[in-house]
Design a protein around this motif. Structure first.
Motif, PDB file in Angstrom:
ATOM      1  N   CYS A  93      37.087 -13.354 -10.661  1.00 31.16           N
ATOM      2  CA  CYS A  93      36.506 -12.260 -11.433  1.00 31.16           C
ATOM      3  C   CYS A  93      35.496 -12.877 -12.393  1.00 31.16           C
ATOM      4  N   ASP A  94      34.671 -12.045 -13.012  1.00 29.05           N
ATOM      5  CA  ASP A  94      33.707 -12.628 -13.949  1.00 29.05           C
ATOM      6  C   ASP A  94      34.410 -12.990 -15.260  1.00 29.05           C
ATOM      7  N   ASN A 101      34.609  -8.988 -23.209  1.00 27.84           N
ATOM      8  CA  ASN A 101      33.190  -8.670 -23.056  1.00 27.84           C
ATOM      9  C   ASN A 101      32.294  -9.273 -24.147  1.00 27.84           C
ATOM     10  N   SER A 102      32.762 -10.339 -24.793  1.00 25.83           N
ATOM     11  CA  SER A 102      31.950 -11.054 -25.793  1.00 25.83           C
ATOM     12  C   SER A 102      30.955 -11.970 -25.088  1.00 25.83           C
ATOM     13  N   PRO A 103      29.856 -12.340 -25.770  1.00 26.29           N
ATOM     14  CA  PRO A 103      28.879 -13.249 -25.177  1.00 26.29           C
ATOM     15  C   PRO A 103      29.514 -14.589 -24.782  1.00 26.29           C
ATOM     16  N   ILE A 104      28.973 -15.184 -23.714  1.00 30.18           N
ATOM     17  CA  ILE A 104      29.437 -16.479 -23.213  1.00 30.18           C
ATOM     18  C   ILE A 104      28.286 -17.466 -23.341  1.00 30.18           C
ATOM     19  N   GLU A 115      26.020  -5.992 -20.152  1.00 35.28           N
ATOM     20  CA  GLU A 115      25.743  -4.659 -20.673  1.00 35.28           C
ATOM     21  C   GLU A 115      25.487  -3.721 -19.509  1.00 35.28           C
ATOM     22  N   ASN A 116      26.186  -2.597 -19.525  1.00 38.46           N
ATOM     23  CA  ASN A 116      26.053  -1.608 -18.450  1.00 38.46           C
ATOM     24  C   ASN A 116      26.276  -2.222 -17.069  1.00 38.46           C
ATOM     25  N   GLY A 117      27.231  -3.150 -16.990  1.00 37.39           N
ATOM     26  CA  GLY A 117      27.583  -3.768 -15.712  1.00 37.39           C
ATOM     27  C   GLY A 117      26.643  -4.853 -15.236  1.00 37.39           C
ATOM     28  N   LYS A 118      25.584  -5.152 -16.000  1.00 41.59           N
ATOM     29  CA  LYS A 118      24.617  -6.184 -15.614  1.00 41.59           C
ATOM     30  C   LYS A 118      24.741  -7.370 -16.551  1.00 41.59           C
TER      31      LYS A 118
END
Length: 156
Positions: A93-94, A101-104, A115-118
């Motif tokens: 999984c991603d 959902n924090s920045p990597i 954002e918005n699945g992208k």
């Protein structure tokens, strides 16, 4: 003829984004977390050798990216080898699943964001600390059979 003692069955979650975090799951419930800052190439074989002495590994779910290009590549090759040679089921999984959902971190002050699945790159002025957390139940992870690393690289 030596009889091999019965080992408990477990599933494993491996997240190798900035550091390695591993979750061990028995009957789908997290019972142990392992975290290290060691190099992926050195740590994965070492921890695998320790775990196979105590457990029968049935399934591995790993974060396929985005993240460190080298770490993703090494993790994928190591786990795909286990998938083929030891017949261990492999899923992915991603990485945003484990960061809430924090920045990597990508490089410098660039971070991967979703954002918005992208997934894209975004510049932050200040360093962003990403917390990696493992779910208490492996069945809460939305994983699939698309196990190839998620390489998102900026133009050089």
């Amino acid at each position: 003829m030596l009889l091999k003692k019965h080992l408990p069955n477990i599933d494993i979650v491996i997240v190798s984004l900035s550091k390695i975090k591993i979750g061990l799951y028995k009957d789908s419930i997290l019972f142990e977390e392992i975290e290290t800052n060691e190099k992926t190439s050195e740590y994965l074989p070492k921890i695998y050798n320790e775990l196979i002495k105590k457990y029968n590994i049935e399934r591995i779910v790993y974060s396929r990216g985005p993240g460190s290009f080298m770490s993703l590549k090494l993790t994928y090759v190591f786990l795909k080898t286990l998938n083929i040679s030891k017949n261990i089921k492999l899923f992915a999984c991603d990485g945003f699943v484990f960061t809430n959902n924090s920045p990597i971190k990508a490089m410098g002050n660039l971070y991967f964001v979703k954002e918005n699945g992208k997934i894209s790159l975004k510049k932050f002025e200040n360093e962003v600390e990403t917390q990696i957390s493992l779910p208490k139940n492996i069945n809460l992870i939305k994983y699939d059979e698309n196990i190839e690393p998620l390489y998102i690289l900026p133009a050089v």
